[in-house]
Design a protein around this motif. Structure first.
Motif, PDB file in Angstrom:
ATOM      1  N   CYS A 210      -0.673   9.216 -10.684  1.00 52.52           N
ATOM      2  CA  CYS A 210       0.274   9.913 -11.557  1.00 52.52           C
ATOM      3  C   CYS A 210       0.218   9.358 -12.990  1.00 52.52           C
ATOM      4  CB  CYS A 210       1.682   9.815 -10.991  1.00 52.52           C
ATOM      5  SG  CYS A 210       2.856  10.847 -11.862  1.00 52.52           S
ATOM      6  N   ALA A 211      -0.078   8.061 -13.118  1.00 50.96           N
ATOM      7  CA  ALA A 211      -0.226   7.489 -14.457  1.00 50.96           C
ATOM      8  C   ALA A 211      -1.370   8.196 -15.190  1.00 50.96           C
ATOM      9  CB  ALA A 211      -0.496   5.988 -14.353  1.00 50.96           C
ATOM     10  N   ALA A 212      -2.461   8.437 -14.479  1.00 52.82           N
ATOM     11  CA  ALA A 212      -3.604   9.150 -15.064  1.00 52.82           C
ATOM     12  C   ALA A 212      -3.200  10.570 -15.439  1.00 52.82           C
ATOM     13  CB  ALA A 212      -4.763   9.175 -14.068  1.00 52.82           C
TER      14      ALA A 212
ATOM     15  N   PRO B 252      13.443   8.649 -14.637  1.00 50.33           N
ATOM     16  CA  PRO B 252      13.483   7.188 -14.789  1.00 50.33           C
ATOM     17  C   PRO B 252      13.156   6.433 -13.503  1.00 50.33           C
ATOM     18  CG  PRO B 252      15.702   8.137 -14.953  1.00 50.33           C
ATOM     19  CD  PRO B 252      14.752   9.290 -14.841  1.00 50.33           C
ATOM     20  N   SER B 253      12.894   7.120 -12.417  1.00 55.23           N
ATOM     21  CA  SER B 253      12.401   6.523 -11.159  1.00 55.23           C
ATOM     22  C   SER B 253      13.136   5.267 -10.710  1.00 55.23           C
ATOM     23  CB  SER B 253      10.896   6.251 -11.253  1.00 55.23           C
ATOM     24  OG  SER B 253      10.225   7.477 -11.348  1.00 55.23           O
ATOM     25  N   ASN B 254      12.705   4.102 -11.202  1.00 57.56           N
ATOM     26  CA  ASN B 254      13.208   2.839 -10.654  1.00 57.56           C
ATOM     27  C   ASN B 254      14.425   2.315 -11.407  1.00 57.56           C
ATOM     28  OD1 ASN B 254      11.997   2.254 -13.045  1.00 57.56           O
ATOM     29  ND2 ASN B 254      10.349   1.017 -12.174  1.00 57.56           N
TER      30      ASN B 254
ATOM     31  N   GLY C 235       0.779  -1.233   0.000  1.00 59.68           N
ATOM     32  CA  GLY C 235       0.000   0.000   0.000  1.00 59.68           C
ATOM     33  C   GLY C 235       0.814   1.288   0.000  1.00 59.68           C
ATOM     34  N   ARG C 236       2.057   1.207  -0.424  1.00 63.83           N
ATOM     35  CA  ARG C 236       2.933   2.395  -0.521  1.00 63.83           C
ATOM     36  C   ARG C 236       2.947   3.240   0.749  1.00 63.83           C
ATOM     37  NH1 ARG C 236       2.322   5.313  -6.293  1.00 63.83           N
ATOM     38  NH2 ARG C 236       2.976   3.597  -7.606  1.00 63.83           N
ATOM     39  N   ALA C 237       2.480   4.497   0.693  1.00 62.63           N
ATOM     40  CA  ALA C 237       2.667   5.378   1.844  1.00 62.63           C
ATOM     41  C   ALA C 237       1.608   5.133   2.924  1.00 62.63           C
ATOM     42  CB  ALA C 237       2.607   6.834   1.390  1.00 62.63           C
TER      43      ALA C 237
ATOM     44  N   GLU D 224       7.384  17.838 -17.382  1.00 61.17           N
ATOM     45  CA  GLU D 224       8.207  16.888 -16.623  1.00 61.17           C
ATOM     46  C   GLU D 224       7.318  15.946 -15.818  1.00 61.17           C
ATOM     47  OE1 GLU D 224      10.558  18.102 -13.091  1.00 61.17           O
ATOM     48  OE2 GLU D 224      12.128  16.776 -13.856  1.00 61.17           O
ATOM     49  N   ASP D 225       7.481  14.634 -16.059  1.00 56.17           N
ATOM     50  CA  ASP D 225       6.859  13.636 -15.187  1.00 56.17           C
ATOM     51  C   ASP D 225       7.898  13.303 -14.116  1.00 56.17           C
ATOM     52  OD1 ASP D 225       5.479  11.678 -13.932  1.00 56.17           O
ATOM     53  OD2 ASP D 225       5.582  10.209 -15.571  1.00 56.17           O
ATOM     54  N   ALA D 226       7.740  13.924 -12.945  1.00 57.99           N
ATOM     55  CA  ALA D 226       8.773  13.820 -11.905  1.00 57.99           C
ATOM     56  C   ALA D 226       8.630  12.543 -11.090  1.00 57.99           C
ATOM     57  CB  ALA D 226       8.706  15.032 -10.985  1.00 57.99           C
TER      58      ALA D 226
ATOM     59  N   PHE E 150       3.363  14.432 -10.543  1.00 55.00           N
ATOM     60  CA  PHE E 150       4.005  13.567  -9.541  1.00 55.00           C
ATOM     61  C   PHE E 150       2.949  12.846  -8.712  1.00 55.00           C
ATOM     62  CE2 PHE E 150       3.283  16.767  -6.202  1.00 55.00           C
ATOM     63  CZ  PHE E 150       3.248  17.940  -6.947  1.00 55.00           C
ATOM     64  N   SER E 151       3.385  11.758  -8.080  1.00 52.29           N
ATOM     65  CA  SER E 151       2.473  10.917  -7.292  1.00 52.29           C
ATOM     66  C   SER E 151       2.165  11.545  -5.940  1.00 52.29           C
ATOM     67  CB  SER E 151       3.118   9.557  -7.030  1.00 52.29           C
ATOM     68  OG  SER E 151       2.791   8.661  -8.034  1.00 52.29           O
ATOM     69  N   GLY E 152       0.964  11.267  -5.431  1.00 56.94           N
ATOM     70  CA  GLY E 152       0.609  11.719  -4.091  1.00 56.94           C
ATOM     71  C   GLY E 152       1.083  10.764  -3.016  1.00 56.94           C
ATOM     72  N   ASP E 153       1.392   9.506  -3.390  1.00 57.24           N
ATOM     73  CA  ASP E 153       1.703   8.515  -2.350  1.00 57.24           C
ATOM     74  C   ASP E 153       3.099   7.931  -2.494  1.00 57.24           C
ATOM     75  OD1 ASP E 153       1.018   7.175  -4.673  1.00 57.24           O
ATOM     76  OD2 ASP E 153      -0.088   5.573  -3.653  1.00 57.24           O
ATOM     77  N   LYS E 154       4.017   8.724  -3.033  1.00 58.37           N
ATOM     78  CA  LYS E 154       5.422   8.309  -2.972  1.00 58.37           C
ATOM     79  C   LYS E 154       6.118   9.230  -1.960  1.00 58.37           C
ATOM     80  CE  LYS E 154       5.585   6.346  -7.637  1.00 58.37           C
ATOM     81  NZ  LYS E 154       6.106   6.584  -9.006  1.00 58.37           N
ATOM     82  N   LEU E 155       7.087  10.028  -2.394  1.00 57.53           N
ATOM     83  CA  LEU E 155       7.849  10.816  -1.412  1.00 57.53           C
ATOM     84  C   LEU E 155       7.035  11.940  -0.782  1.00 57.53           C
ATOM     85  CD1 LEU E 155      11.345  10.925  -3.136  1.00 57.53           C
ATOM     86  CD2 LEU E 155      10.602   9.531  -1.200  1.00 57.53           C
TER      87      LEU E 155
HETATM   88  C1  LIG Z   1       5.458   6.230 -10.130  1.00 57.46           C
HETATM   89  C2  LIG Z   1       5.503   6.968 -11.388  1.00 57.46           C
HETATM   90  C3  LIG Z   1       4.370   7.080 -12.195  1.00 57.46           C
HETATM   91  C4  LIG Z   1       3.075   6.440 -11.825  1.00 57.46           C
HETATM   92  O1  LIG Z   1       2.568   7.006 -10.666  1.00 57.46           O
HETATM   93  P1  LIG Z   1       1.307   6.325  -9.926  1.00 57.46           P
HETATM   94  O2  LIG Z   1       0.961   7.295  -8.873  1.00 57.46           O
HETATM   95  O3  LIG Z   1       1.791   5.013  -9.435  1.00 57.46           O
HETATM   96  O4  LIG Z   1       0.240   6.169 -10.952  1.00 57.46           O
HETATM   97  C5  LIG Z   1       4.479   7.790 -13.365  1.00 57.46           C
HETATM   98  N1  LIG Z   1       5.632   8.357 -13.728  1.00 57.46           N
HETATM   99  C6  LIG Z   1       6.752   8.277 -12.974  1.00 57.46           C
HETATM  100  C7  LIG Z   1       8.018   8.925 -13.460  1.00 57.46           C
HETATM  101  C8  LIG Z   1       6.718   7.574 -11.778  1.00 57.46           C
HETATM  102  O5  LIG Z   1       7.823   7.473 -11.019  1.00 57.46           O
END
Ligand SMILES: *Cc1c(COP(=O)(O)O)cnc(C)c1O
Length: 504
Positions: free
Chosen positions: A186-188, A260-262, A130-132, A290-292, A324-329
């Motif tokens: 963030c994908a959306a 590139p995230s991961n 469940g991430r964050a 920018e998709d951060a 950017f995502s709401g439930d990562k950093l």
């Molecule tokens: C994680 C991530 C996404 C997807 O984000 P979600 O919130 O999981 O949909 C899209 N782009 C980047 C660069 C990401 O790191």
């Protein structure tokens, strides 16, 4: 099935193993749904509180059907499977087997519930868990929003308000962007931005950024589905500003920069600064997006996170739109945050896709409370993800010591070896793959049980015991307190003591 050869069956139920006619006869002794349900209720009186009668009937039918199917296969040998000496015995055995099937179905149905777990893996943004985890404030806000709430209501005028207005204001304050918009994830956000701003035109992207994030979110596919023509430039490891400049033509609408995230390319690499791309975009009248990804709202390099984009810096460098995502950093709920120029944000708001991707009130509530922690300057203390990342090795060492010492004697008396060893935690969730914060690990081994057996026991499915997810490495069970809240320690101690009940 566990039942042994028959001894002396009564004539009318003496069955030749392969004979279809006799098998039909055997079927006649299968329990009726009612009888099976009665047995189930007797065995577990709380069943009627957990499932409706009609759902239990469905499970019971399917259990009986399963049993019938098993008995129908060619190789099924009734003499091997039943040792009844009379009809009543045979009925009882069939009932027992049907009940076992039903219990399995009920257990499967119960196991699929979302339930709280204690994450002792040390992976902070654990995608499968469940991430964050949310702050206390965020949890409270969810509870509030769960009733009627001011989701789209302006208290001042008593008229319709804009969904997400509070969160948008907070995002603008925290990133210095002109405007903000929030969608489901963030994908959306990426889909919406490309579809609304670059459809029927070209999007330039570096070959070093054509990544897959999670299983199915592959940038080239997302581009295709959004209706923008992808124009790749540069190479996997090196892309220059001239590569971008040369690719611009009359159809170009957007320059995309994807974190590139991961994934990391190291060594002989180059990519232009965001500010250089912004200059090019301005000169050629293009949008810079920018998709951060992770959504760091401030510099976290002191905690080892040195190459995550910092959102206010991206805005300052001249990005027109950032997602950017709401439930990562950021440490809040699942959401796709979008910040940038007001005219572009307004286009996104009005896009037909926006309604399909809109965020729900519970996520919005959690995100709002989380962003308020950031605004108060209390995020490192109050937002669990940030608190865990900021935890110092010293702090973890002390906590680990205080946690395990009271348990050591009893665990050792029951066949365990208990050690505290050096190790590393992970950020996870596709963020900062090269960051491995140093930690202390509790390493457990048992003289009889394997680490896998111990891990399985900790995952136990019991209403009176917490479910604990641990890590296994070098043939040891490892627990990392970095991802265990202080308030969860008592539960975790209980779960470890419970391991003593494994035979020693
Ligand atoms: C994680 C991530 C996404 C997807 O984000 P979600 O919130 O999981 O949909 C899209 N782009 C980047 C660069 C990401 O790191």
């Amino acid at each position: 099935m566990t039942i042994k050869p028959p001894t002396d069956l009564e004539p009318q139920i003496n069955i030749e193993p392969q004979a279809t006619a006799n098998r039909q006869m055997l079927f006649r002794f299968l329990p009726a749904v009612d009888a099976l349900l009665r047995a189930a209720y007797n065995h577990a009186p709380d069943l009627s509180a957990r499932f409706s009668p009609s759902q239990l009937t469905v499970y019971a039918r399917s259990a009986i059907d399963n049993l019938r199917r098993q008995m129908s296969i060619e190789t099924f040998d009734s003499k091997e499977n039943f040792d009844a000496t009379n009809e009543a015995d045979l009925r009882a055995q069939l009932l027992r087997q049907a009940h076992a099937q039903l219990s399995q179905q009920i257990e499967r149905a119960s196991n699929s519930d979302l339930r709280r777990v204690i994450n002792a893996t040390g992976v902070v943004l654990h995608t499968n868990l469940g991430r964050a985890p949310l702050s206390l404030a965020a949890r409270k806000r969810i509870l509030e929003a769960a009733s009627y709430c001011t989701l789209e209501y302006d208290l001042e005028s008593g008229e319709r308000g804009r969904r997400g207005a509070g969160v948008e204001d907070l995002l603008c304050e925290l990133t210095n962007a002109e405007a903000a918009f929030v969608v489901n994830n963030c994908a959306a956000a990426t889909m919406l931005i490309l579809a609304a701003l670059a459809r029927d035109g070209e999007t330039i992207i570096s070959r070093g950024e054509l990544v897959a994030i999670g299983g199915d979110f592959r940038i080239p596919d997302v581009m295709g589905d959004s209706g923008t023509q992808m124009r790749e430039v540069g190479t996997t490891n090196r892309t220059t500003i001239d590569d971008y400049a040369r690719a611009v033509n009359a159809n170009t609408k957007l320059i995309a920069r994807v974190h590139p995230s991961n994934y990391r390319v190291v060594g002989f690499t180059h990519t232009p600064q965001l500010a250089e791309l912004a200059e090019l975009a301005r000169e050629r009248n293009l949008i810079l997006y920018e998709d951060a990804g992770s959504g760091a709202l401030f510099d976290m390099s002191e905690f080892g996170l040195t190459d995550e984009p910092i959102i206010p810096d991206s805005i300052k460098a001249g990005a027109d739109i950032v997602s950017f995502s709401g439930d990562k950093l950021l440490g809040g709920a699942q959401a796709g945050c979008i910040v940038g120029r007001e005219n572009l944000i307004n286009v996104l708001r009005r896009a037909p896709l926006a309604r399909a991707l809109r965020i729900d009130k519970l996520s919005l509530a959690a995100l709002e409370a989380t962003l308020e922690s950031h605004r108060r300057g209390a995020a490192l203390k109050d937002v669990p993800v940030l608190n865990m990342i900021a935890m110092t090795p010293n702090e973890i060492a002390q906590r680990t010591q205080t946690f395990i010492e009271p348990l050591r004697a009893t665990l050792e008396a029951h066949g365990f070896a208990v050690e505290i060893i050096d190790g590393t935690s992970a950020i996870g969730g596709g963020s900062a793959p090269l960051t491995h914060p140093p930690t202390k690990l509790i390493a457990l081994t048992h003289r009889k049980h394997s680490p896998a057996q111990l891990a399985h026991a900790l995952r136990r499915d019991r209403s009176d015991m917490p479910t604990v997810i641990a890590r296994i490495a070098d043939n040891r069970l490892l627990l990392d307190l970095r991802t265990v809240a202080a308030s969860e320690e008592v539960d975790l101690q209980r779960a470890l003591i419970e391991l003593n009940k494994l035979s020693s």
